[in-house]
Design a protein around this motif. Sequence first.
Motif, mmCIF file in Angstrom:
data_model
loop_
_atom_site.group_PDB
_atom_site.id
_atom_site.type_symbol
_atom_site.label_atom_id
_atom_site.label_comp_id
_atom_site.label_asym_id
_atom_site.label_seq_id
_atom_site.Cartn_x
_atom_site.Cartn_y
_atom_site.Cartn_z
ATOM 1 N N PRO A 139 33.844 35.858 40.941
ATOM 2 C CA PRO A 139 32.904 36.860 41.429
ATOM 3 C C PRO A 139 31.508 36.771 40.796
ATOM 4 C CG PRO A 139 35.045 37.859 41.077
ATOM 5 C CD PRO A 139 35.111 36.454 40.526
ATOM 6 N N ALA A 140 31.439 36.460 39.507
ATOM 7 C CA ALA A 140 30.132 36.336 38.856
ATOM 8 C C ALA A 140 29.354 35.154 39.425
ATOM 9 C CB ALA A 140 30.293 36.202 37.345
ATOM 10 N N ALA A 141 30.046 34.041 39.659
ATOM 11 C CA ALA A 141 29.389 32.875 40.253
ATOM 12 C C ALA A 141 28.938 33.178 41.674
ATOM 13 C CB ALA A 141 30.339 31.674 40.243
ATOM 14 N N LEU A 142 29.781 33.826 42.456
ATOM 15 C CA LEU A 142 29.410 34.183 43.831
ATOM 16 C C LEU A 142 28.163 35.054 43.857
ATOM 17 C CD1 LEU A 142 32.949 34.863 45.302
ATOM 18 C CD2 LEU A 142 31.350 33.076 46.052
ATOM 19 N N ALA A 143 28.073 35.977 42.909
ATOM 20 C CA ALA A 143 26.894 36.847 42.844
ATOM 21 C C ALA A 143 25.628 36.054 42.562
ATOM 22 C CB ALA A 143 27.087 37.929 41.784
ATOM 23 N N GLU A 144 25.754 34.951 41.835
ATOM 24 C CA GLU A 144 24.583 34.129 41.514
ATOM 25 C C GLU A 144 24.094 33.299 42.694
ATOM 26 O OE1 GLU A 144 24.795 31.724 38.028
ATOM 27 O OE2 GLU A 144 25.710 33.329 36.853
ATOM 28 N N TRP A 145 25.011 32.691 43.439
ATOM 29 C CA TRP A 145 24.553 31.762 44.475
ATOM 30 C C TRP A 145 24.733 32.275 45.907
ATOM 31 C CZ3 TRP A 145 27.413 29.605 48.351
ATOM 32 C CH2 TRP A 145 28.789 29.635 48.224
ATOM 33 N N LEU A 146 25.654 33.194 46.118
ATOM 34 C CA LEU A 146 25.885 33.714 47.468
ATOM 35 C C LEU A 146 25.329 35.129 47.561
ATOM 36 C CD1 LEU A 146 27.169 33.284 50.287
ATOM 37 C CD2 LEU A 146 29.314 34.134 49.337
ATOM 38 N N MET A 147 26.146 36.098 47.244
ATOM 39 C CA MET A 147 25.768 37.509 47.216
ATOM 40 C C MET A 147 26.774 38.223 46.323
ATOM 41 S SD MET A 147 24.975 38.298 51.249
ATOM 42 C CE MET A 147 26.030 37.062 52.018
ATOM 43 N N PRO A 148 26.419 39.380 45.822
ATOM 44 C CA PRO A 148 27.392 40.137 45.031
ATOM 45 C C PRO A 148 28.627 40.475 45.869
ATOM 46 C CG PRO A 148 25.191 40.998 44.700
ATOM 47 C CD PRO A 148 25.097 40.013 45.825
ATOM 48 N N VAL A 149 29.800 40.407 45.228
ATOM 49 C CA VAL A 149 31.060 40.747 45.879
ATOM 50 C C VAL A 149 31.735 41.864 45.096
ATOM 51 C CG1 VAL A 149 31.409 38.443 46.856
ATOM 52 C CG2 VAL A 149 32.378 38.987 44.631
ATOM 53 N N ARG A 150 32.519 42.643 45.809
ATOM 54 C CA ARG A 150 33.318 43.694 45.165
ATOM 55 C C ARG A 150 34.770 43.473 45.513
ATOM 56 N NH1 ARG A 150 29.428 48.491 46.801
ATOM 57 N NH2 ARG A 150 27.790 48.066 45.298
ATOM 58 N N ASP A 151 35.606 43.521 44.514
ATOM 59 C CA ASP A 151 37.065 43.456 44.660
ATOM 60 C C ASP A 151 37.576 42.093 45.109
ATOM 61 O OD1 ASP A 151 37.262 46.199 43.975
ATOM 62 O OD2 ASP A 151 36.807 46.755 46.040
ATOM 63 N N PHE A 152 36.817 41.023 44.886
ATOM 64 C CA PHE A 152 37.275 39.702 45.320
ATOM 65 C C PHE A 152 38.262 39.098 44.340
ATOM 66 C CE2 PHE A 152 37.225 35.090 45.253
ATOM 67 C CZ PHE A 152 37.588 34.824 46.561
ATOM 68 N N GLU A 153 39.363 38.583 44.865
ATOM 69 C CA GLU A 153 40.317 37.733 44.153
ATOM 70 C C GLU A 153 40.829 36.732 45.173
ATOM 71 O OE1 GLU A 153 43.401 39.506 41.637
ATOM 72 O OE2 GLU A 153 42.444 41.429 42.048
ATOM 73 N N PRO A 154 41.014 35.466 44.775
ATOM 74 C CA PRO A 154 41.519 34.472 45.718
ATOM 75 C C PRO A 154 43.030 34.620 45.925
ATOM 76 C CG PRO A 154 41.119 33.440 43.602
ATOM 77 C CD PRO A 154 40.649 34.865 43.491
#
Length: 144
Positions: free
Chosen positions: A25-40
């Motif tokens: 989630p921290a990486a996604l927030a850096e390059w994509l957009m902030p996410v909430r409640d994400f788990e693969p």
Amino acid sequence: MTRDITVDVELPHGPETVWRALTDPAALAEWLMPVRDFEPVVGQRFTVHAKPMPGWDGVVHCEVTAVDEPHTLAYTWRGSRMRATTTVTWTLSESAPGRTRLLLQHNGFPGLSGAVLAFMHRNGWRRMMTTRLAAHLAATGPMS
């Protein structure tokens, strides 16, 4: 008739490193957009948050539909102004030692409005993958 998006890039990082960028989630927030409640995890519901614009609140509702670490990640994708739920699928394969072919398929944009949304999403995905994801990977490098 639906419109589909395909973006295919090669990255100078191994699949495990690219997988982390797609699932942390921290990486996604850096390059994509902030996410909430994400788990693969299949069935996990989460939201992606962009800057709101006139006619759109900036929230995309998603649910993980497939996980095969570090090869495939898929989830549904539906913005508040989208008429249909679409599907985002990431496919990773090692193209050479320490290199990853990353294929994004974003499918299911119906009708004329879908063609417009697909056009907008295609440009965004291409920029995210070739510029922002590449920069994130270059800055963070392999993690142990």
